[in-house]
Design an enzyme around this catalytic site. Structure first.
Site, PDB file in Angstrom:
ATOM      1  N   ARG A  65      19.197 -10.751  52.746  1.00  0.00           N
ATOM      2  CA  ARG A  65      18.800 -10.823  51.110  1.00  0.00           C
ATOM      3  C   ARG A  65      19.935 -12.870  51.443  1.00  0.00           C
ATOM      4  O   ARG A  65      21.124 -12.907  50.162  1.00  0.00           O
ATOM      5  CB  ARG A  65      19.621 -10.172  49.823  1.00  0.00           C
ATOM      6  CG  ARG A  65      18.053  -9.647  49.812  1.00  0.00           C
ATOM      7  CD  ARG A  65      17.655  -8.919  48.518  1.00  0.00           C
ATOM      8  NE  ARG A  65      17.164  -9.077  47.728  1.00  0.00           N
ATOM      9  CZ  ARG A  65      16.882  -8.490  46.808  1.00  0.00           C
ATOM     10  NH1 ARG A  65      17.645  -7.698  46.372  1.00  0.00           N
ATOM     11  NH2 ARG A  65      16.343  -9.347  45.447  1.00  0.00           N
ATOM     12  N   CYS A 121      20.242  -4.936  45.376  1.00  0.00           N
ATOM     13  CA  CYS A 121      19.284  -3.829  45.383  1.00  0.00           C
ATOM     14  C   CYS A 121      19.379  -3.916  46.844  1.00  0.00           C
ATOM     15  O   CYS A 121      19.023  -5.782  47.540  1.00  0.00           O
ATOM     16  CB  CYS A 121      17.779  -3.735  45.671  1.00  0.00           C
ATOM     17  SG  CYS A 121      16.953  -2.568  44.146  1.00  0.00           S
ATOM     18  N   LYS A 139      11.204  -7.404  33.529  1.00  0.00           N
ATOM     19  CA  LYS A 139      12.312  -7.506  34.209  1.00  0.00           C
ATOM     20  C   LYS A 139      12.313  -9.238  35.047  1.00  0.00           C
ATOM     21  O   LYS A 139      13.476 -10.095  34.905  1.00  0.00           O
ATOM     22  CB  LYS A 139      12.790  -7.072  34.984  1.00  0.00           C
ATOM     23  CG  LYS A 139      13.638  -6.868  36.093  1.00  0.00           C
ATOM     24  CD  LYS A 139      13.716  -6.358  36.882  1.00  0.00           C
ATOM     25  CE  LYS A 139      14.512  -5.952  37.916  1.00  0.00           C
ATOM     26  NZ  LYS A 139      14.237  -6.526  39.249  1.00  0.00           N
ATOM     27  N   ASN A 140      11.720  -9.239  36.152  1.00  0.00           N
ATOM     28  CA  ASN A 140      11.612 -10.485  36.688  1.00  0.00           C
ATOM     29  C   ASN A 140      10.971 -11.261  35.808  1.00  0.00           C
ATOM     30  O   ASN A 140      11.487 -12.978  36.754  1.00  0.00           O
ATOM     31  CB  ASN A 140      10.934 -10.190  38.533  1.00  0.00           C
ATOM     32  CG  ASN A 140      11.223  -9.548  39.255  1.00  0.00           C
ATOM     33  OD1 ASN A 140      13.158  -8.679  38.861  1.00  0.00           O
ATOM     34  ND2 ASN A 140      10.929  -8.947  39.720  1.00  0.00           N
TER      35      ASN A 140
HETATM   36  C1  UD1 Z   1      12.127 -11.017  43.819  1.00  0.00           C
HETATM   37  C2  UD1 Z   1      11.816 -10.399  42.791  1.00  0.00           C
HETATM   38  C3  UD1 Z   1      11.727  -8.939  43.961  1.00  0.00           C
HETATM   39  C4  UD1 Z   1      11.181  -9.189  44.563  1.00  0.00           C
HETATM   40  C5  UD1 Z   1      10.979 -10.187  45.788  1.00  0.00           C
HETATM   41  C6  UD1 Z   1       9.764 -10.785  46.338  1.00  0.00           C
HETATM   42  C7  UD1 Z   1      13.189 -10.737  41.212  1.00  0.00           C
HETATM   43  C8  UD1 Z   1      14.732 -10.880  39.929  1.00  0.00           C
HETATM   44  N1  UD1 Z   1      13.404 -10.539  41.902  1.00  0.00           N
HETATM   45  O1  UD1 Z   1      13.623 -11.742  44.423  1.00  0.00           O
HETATM   46  O2  UD1 Z   1      11.700  -8.059  42.941  1.00  0.00           O
HETATM   47  O3  UD1 Z   1      10.839  -8.188  45.123  1.00  0.00           O
HETATM   48  O4  UD1 Z   1      11.309 -11.854  44.356  1.00  0.00           O
HETATM   49  O5  UD1 Z   1       8.319 -11.072  45.458  1.00  0.00           O
HETATM   50  O6  UD1 Z   1      12.865 -12.313  40.816  1.00  0.00           O
HETATM   51  N2  UD1 Z   1      15.412 -15.034  51.936  1.00  0.00           N
HETATM   52  C9  UD1 Z   1      15.876 -15.630  52.873  1.00  0.00           C
HETATM   53  N3  UD1 Z   1      16.659 -17.535  51.796  1.00  0.00           N
HETATM   54  C10 UD1 Z   1      17.088 -16.985  50.545  1.00  0.00           C
HETATM   55  C11 UD1 Z   1      16.446 -16.482  49.577  1.00  0.00           C
HETATM   56  C12 UD1 Z   1      14.891 -15.566  49.803  1.00  0.00           C
HETATM   57  O7  UD1 Z   1      16.196 -15.657  53.759  1.00  0.00           O
HETATM   58  O8  UD1 Z   1      17.769 -18.399  50.373  1.00  0.00           O
HETATM   59  C13 UD1 Z   1      14.425 -14.734  52.244  1.00  0.00           C
HETATM   60  C14 UD1 Z   1      14.889 -13.110  51.329  1.00  0.00           C
HETATM   61  O9  UD1 Z   1      15.710 -12.476  52.021  1.00  0.00           O
HETATM   62  C15 UD1 Z   1      13.935 -12.174  51.857  1.00  0.00           C
HETATM   63  C16 UD1 Z   1      12.750 -13.201  51.452  1.00  0.00           C
HETATM   64  O10 UD1 Z   1      12.650 -14.442  51.719  1.00  0.00           O
HETATM   65  O11 UD1 Z   1      13.705 -11.364  53.166  1.00  0.00           O
HETATM   66  C17 UD1 Z   1      11.679 -13.354  49.999  1.00  0.00           C
HETATM   67  O12 UD1 Z   1      12.713 -12.754  48.955  1.00  0.00           O
HETATM   68  P1  UD1 Z   1      12.881 -13.782  47.599  1.00  0.00           P
HETATM   69  O13 UD1 Z   1      11.782 -14.280  47.146  1.00  0.00           O
HETATM   70  O14 UD1 Z   1      13.772 -15.471  47.435  1.00  0.00           O
HETATM   71  O15 UD1 Z   1      13.624 -12.639  46.696  1.00  0.00           O
HETATM   72  P2  UD1 Z   1      14.637 -12.919  45.323  1.00  0.00           P
HETATM   73  O16 UD1 Z   1      14.094 -14.034  44.184  1.00  0.00           O
HETATM   74  O17 UD1 Z   1      15.578 -12.445  46.274  1.00  0.00           O
END
Ligand code: UD1
Length: 433
Positions: A124, A119, A25-26
């Site tokens: 986030r 989720c 999915k990811n």
């Molecule tokens: C992706 C995955 C999700 C997985 C996560 C961590 C997809 C579609 N989803 O989510 O399943 O759980 O990686 O492996 O690929 N953050 C910030 N600012 C930002 C972006 C992120 O503060 O601009 C923080 C988030 O709140 C979180 C952390 O960084 O605490 C990690 O998030 P991130 O790695 O970006 O996860 P996703 O890409 O949302």
């Protein structure tokens, strides 16, 4: 009143048989969005057919792409002039709607989006995505309704960017943005998750010039355009983890095919500590087996790849609900990873959340209960708990689970479990969200 889907699970059976792990999915979601960068048709093979994939197709259609879904193949043909804005309701349908930001901006010089859905695992924010694009020359205006307009009419510019945290999504946004930017972009502290590597390999197959793939430093030299390509997405390591944790909790023996053993190493190591055996067979198959109650593995925590993946934490916790002894898992990525603990307790587990830590005291037996999936992986974790429980469980909120699993009832039924999906009438005010 409206129809809601629920899962009914009659638990207490061991699992036996074989499962072919579907595409990730990811991986498929960012790759579908990245197709917008290409001049020509993109064919994605081994795509999982999930509700998030259908949501992605709706967004692609909305910005003018022709999309066909045939079995596990998705063909995407972007128009000469794709659209540059996504309606709020489509943006809020999933977190991955954010993946369209960079391709629209790079391709059209403009992008209009609002905060994506997904989720509820914590705050986030999307600051790293926006700050990185601003560094590459995008002008960003925040509108009164909370949405953003990004403009880069003369194209994005290559630059050096250091991420404060190796965010999967921000790495993918900036990787996509850099492929057709003017000059070279160097991305420091990039995420190294297998799905980031998969996106980079897809972009390379479409003509992108990327080095450092799979390391924390990505170097991307912009090209004028990307072209059509065909690409098979990598296996879904979290679906593999779901089956492995189910076997760990229920007992039994299952052959997994289309699995990359290296990508699930941190999970197999934890399950081995809990008493399971994991035997790789060649490079893309393995057998997981478990007999009797698991042993509590003590304390463990999630982290960025190659550490234990946050998405698998509720699944592994579900596998340890009946373990002998105490365990504790801390999620270092999201603040609210263990919303499923309430459902675990309803089934008789001793599970307690404090801050980012879930503490478990293994009980000999779980009992069936009515529970609601709080989010995607928390919902799957409740299915795993129900598979181990004596008696019948009913799991509501399956729309969360369907975002990440093609058919979780069929997945476990073929291993001998009793799981059925059925429509049930429910008061609208009693819905999960
Ligand atoms: C992706 C995955 C999700 C997985 C996560 C961590 C997809 C579609 N989803 O989510 O399943 O759980 O990686 O492996 O690929 N953050 C910030 N600012 C930002 C972006 C992120 O503060 O601009 C923080 C988030 O709140 C979180 C952390 O960084 O605490 C990690 O998030 P991130 O790695 O970006 O996860 P996703 O890409 O949302």
């Amino acid at each position: 009143m409206r129809e809601m889907e629920v899962l009914t699970v009659n638990g207490g059976r061991e699992l036996f048989g074989s499962v072919r792990i579907p595409g990730a999915k990811n991986s498929v979601l960012p790759i579908m969005a990245a197709a917008v960068l290409c001049r020509g048709t993109v064919t994605i093979t081994d795509a999982p057919v999930l509700s998030d994939v259908r949501a992605c197709i709706r967004i692609l259609n909305r910005i003018g792409c022709a999309v066909s879904l045939c079995g596990t193949n998705i063909r995407i043909t972007p128009p000469a002039n794709p659209g540059s804005s996504i309606p709020h309701e489509l943006m809020r349908s999933m977190r991955s709607s954010l993946f369209f930001l960079a391709p629209m901006l790079a391709r059209t010089g403009r992008a209009e989006i609002c905060m994506p859905g997904g989720c509820r695992l914590g705050a986030r924010p999307i600051d790293m995505h926006l700050d990185g694009l601003a560094h590459m020359g995008a002008e960003i205006t925040e509108k009164q309704d909370g949405s953003w307009l990004l403009r880069a009419e003369n194209g994005l510019k290559g630059t050096e960017i250091g991420l404060r945290f190796p965010s999967v999504g921000a790495t993918e946004t900036l990787l996509m943005a850099a492929c057709t930017a003017h000059g070279t972009t160097v991305l420091h502290n990039a995420a190294q998750e297998p799905e980031v590597v998969d996106l980079a390999r897809f972009l390379q197959s479409a003509g992108a010039q990327i080095s450092g793939v799979g390391t924390p430093e990505l170097c991307i030299t912009g090209t004028d355009f990307l072209f059509g390509t065909q690409y098979a997405v990598c296996p879904d390591r979290i679906t593999a983890a779901t089956v492995m944790c189910a076997v760990a909790g229920c007992g039994g023996e299952v052959l997994l095919t289309n699995i990359r053993c290296g990508d699930v190493q941190s999970i197999t190591q934890l399950l081995e500590r809990a008493g399971c055996s994991f035997v790789p067979l060649g490079k893309d198959a393995a057998v997981i087996a478990s007999h009797g109650r698991p042993r509590a593995p003590g304390s463990w925590k999630t982290g960025v790849h190659p550490d234990f993946p946050t998405d698998a934490a509720p699944l592994a916790a579900a596998a340890l609900l009946r373990a002998e002894g105490e365990s504790a898992v801390t999620d270092s990525v999201f603040e609210n990873r263990f919303a499923c603990a309430d459902g675990f307790c309803r089934m008789g587990a001793q599970a307690q959340v404090s801050g980012r830590t879930l503490r478990l005291n293994g009980v000999p037996e779980l009992c069936g209960a009515h529970v609601t999936a709080p989010d995607l992986r928390g919902g799957a974790a409740l299915v795993l708990a129900a598979l181990q429980a004596q008696g019948t469980s009913v799991i509501a909120g399956t729309e969360h689970i369907n975002r990440g699993y093609e058919n979780i009832a069929a997945l476990f039924s073929r291993l001998g479990a009793s799981v059925t999906a059925a429509e049930k009438q429910q008061e609208v005010s009693g819905m999960a969200e």
